[in-house]
Design a protein around this motif. Sequence first.
Motif, PDB file in Angstrom:
ATOM      1  N   ASP A  12     -10.203  31.970  13.670  1.00 34.83           N
ATOM      2  CA  ASP A  12      -9.972  30.805  14.521  1.00 34.83           C
ATOM      3  C   ASP A  12      -8.600  30.209  14.212  1.00 34.83           C
ATOM      4  O   ASP A  12      -8.418  29.507  13.216  1.00 34.83           O
ATOM      5  N   GLN A  30      -6.882  27.851  15.735  1.00 36.70           N
ATOM      6  CA  GLN A  30      -6.827  26.396  15.791  1.00 36.70           C
ATOM      7  C   GLN A  30      -7.344  25.779  14.496  1.00 36.70           C
ATOM      8  O   GLN A  30      -6.780  24.798  13.993  1.00 36.70           O
ATOM      9  N   PHE A  31      -8.409  26.365  13.932  1.00 32.80           N
ATOM     10  CA  PHE A  31      -8.942  25.865  12.664  1.00 32.80           C
ATOM     11  C   PHE A  31      -7.914  26.039  11.550  1.00 32.80           C
ATOM     12  O   PHE A  31      -7.740  25.143  10.717  1.00 32.80           O
ATOM     13  N   VAL A  71      -4.615  26.179  11.713  1.00 32.64           N
ATOM     14  CA  VAL A  71      -3.525  25.200  11.849  1.00 32.64           C
ATOM     15  C   VAL A  71      -4.025  23.801  11.504  1.00 32.64           C
ATOM     16  O   VAL A  71      -3.314  23.014  10.855  1.00 32.64           O
ATOM     17  N   GLN A  72      -5.230  23.493  11.898  1.00 34.08           N
ATOM     18  CA  GLN A  72      -5.829  22.194  11.561  1.00 34.08           C
ATOM     19  C   GLN A  72      -5.889  22.006  10.052  1.00 34.08           C
ATOM     20  O   GLN A  72      -5.569  20.921   9.539  1.00 34.08           O
ATOM     21  N   GLU A  73      -6.311  23.050   9.323  1.00 35.46           N
ATOM     22  CA  GLU A  73      -6.392  22.950   7.866  1.00 35.46           C
ATOM     23  C   GLU A  73      -5.018  22.886   7.223  1.00 35.46           C
ATOM     24  O   GLU A  73      -4.815  22.202   6.215  1.00 35.46           O
ATOM     25  N   LYS A  80      -2.448  21.433   8.484  1.00 30.70           N
ATOM     26  CA  LYS A  80      -2.004  20.043   8.659  1.00 30.70           C
ATOM     27  C   LYS A  80      -2.785  19.109   7.739  1.00 30.70           C
ATOM     28  O   LYS A  80      -2.207  18.253   7.061  1.00 30.70           O
ATOM     29  N   ARG A  81      -4.104  19.268   7.727  1.00 34.20           N
ATOM     30  CA  ARG A  81      -4.960  18.341   6.983  1.00 34.20           C
ATOM     31  C   ARG A  81      -4.710  18.421   5.478  1.00 34.20           C
ATOM     32  O   ARG A  81      -4.760  17.414   4.776  1.00 34.20           O
ATOM     33  N   ARG A  82      -4.435  19.623   4.995  1.00 29.17           N
ATOM     34  CA  ARG A  82      -4.263  19.824   3.557  1.00 29.17           C
ATOM     35  C   ARG A  82      -2.801  19.757   3.110  1.00 29.17           C
ATOM     36  O   ARG A  82      -2.513  19.912   1.919  1.00 29.17           O
ATOM     37  N   ALA A 117      -1.550  26.843  18.846  1.00 21.76           N
ATOM     38  CA  ALA A 117      -2.239  25.795  18.081  1.00 21.76           C
ATOM     39  C   ALA A 117      -1.267  24.882  17.342  1.00 21.76           C
ATOM     40  O   ALA A 117      -1.681  23.876  16.759  1.00 21.76           O
ATOM     41  N   LEU A 123       1.325  25.991  14.955  1.00 23.91           N
ATOM     42  CA  LEU A 123       1.798  26.377  13.625  1.00 23.91           C
ATOM     43  C   LEU A 123       3.316  26.322  13.529  1.00 23.91           C
ATOM     44  O   LEU A 123       3.858  25.911  12.500  1.00 23.91           O
ATOM     45  N   VAL A 140       4.566  22.962  12.493  1.00 28.88           N
ATOM     46  CA  VAL A 140       4.273  22.498  11.136  1.00 28.88           C
ATOM     47  C   VAL A 140       4.988  23.347  10.092  1.00 28.88           C
ATOM     48  O   VAL A 140       5.566  22.820   9.135  1.00 28.88           O
TER      49      VAL A 140
END
Length: 324
Positions: free
Chosen positions: A116, A118-119, A121-123, A125-127, A148, A150, A153
């Motif tokens: 995934d 999107q997941f 890239v989300q992680e 950003k979040r981490r 997504a 990347l 970021v």
Amino acid sequence: MAITEVKPARSGIATFLLVVCAMAFVAAALVRLLGIDGSRYMIAATALTPYVTVLGLLIGLVALFRKRWVIGLTMTLVGIVLVANVAPRAFPDARANGVGQQVRLMTANLLTGIADAQFIVQEVKRRGVDILAMQELTPDMVSDLDRAGLNQVLPNRVFLDEPGGSGSGLASRFPLSRRNLTPPATLRQAGALVDLPGKDIEVVSVHPLPPVVTDGPEAWQRELAGMPAPDSTGAIRVLAGDFNATLDHVGLTRLLNKGYVDAADQVGKGLIHTWPSNSGFWPLPVTIDHVLVDSKVLVDTVDVFDVPGSDHRAVVTQFVVPRL
């Protein structure tokens, strides 16, 4: 009238089974302790050393309870030796306070590009991930990751994406320069110099061919042996990815003996499994995804978590690169 006590005869079947278990346990222990790679079946068995250790100790205690002293003592003593090798991974090592550039690195096997995006890239950003090492990176996955976000970021990249499972890549918020840090291998392993504030580091997205392929473990052995050693005079090196090896395999042990430290082992998380991510009873989960850092690097934290769509769990490591 004298009464003679009749003692129950020992079960010959039970003794036979204990002897067989003891022989199998000691053989598996010797393969691990002597550092024998052997066939792909032996390598697969070595990956299960933590399980073999617990099982051997339990059977040894059963043998002692049944007063099979030789079998029980042999298995218990060998089990204690294995425990001394395995148990320290669950306890953090003493470390000094690090002074230098803090880096957060994440490694993830993308399962032929179907994880995934999107997941991921989300992680990232979040981490607050600074460097992302990817294995099994495909051209379609690159597109999915960019959609997504990347590239916004982690805009700097060295991507060796290919269809199937042979691609890899590095993405970073710091500038990257491509480096050929490993010999040619069956699967591509991206390498780069990361231009950090202060002392630079070299990173490899590691992915040797699995040792359990039908052609045998020779490629896996050769590719692990081809990993670069720490560079005492140049950039600090970090090896991150899917090693297809646990800390019980001799190929990984040799890398550690050259001057690397397993980040998860350093912080007491060396027994947390990384593959398969959604394991039931079989296959038994093992730890084959690692971040190895130069022994001069101080590891702060390690986190392991599932990635939807992938059979591997991701590993995020925060460490401090010394200024000198």
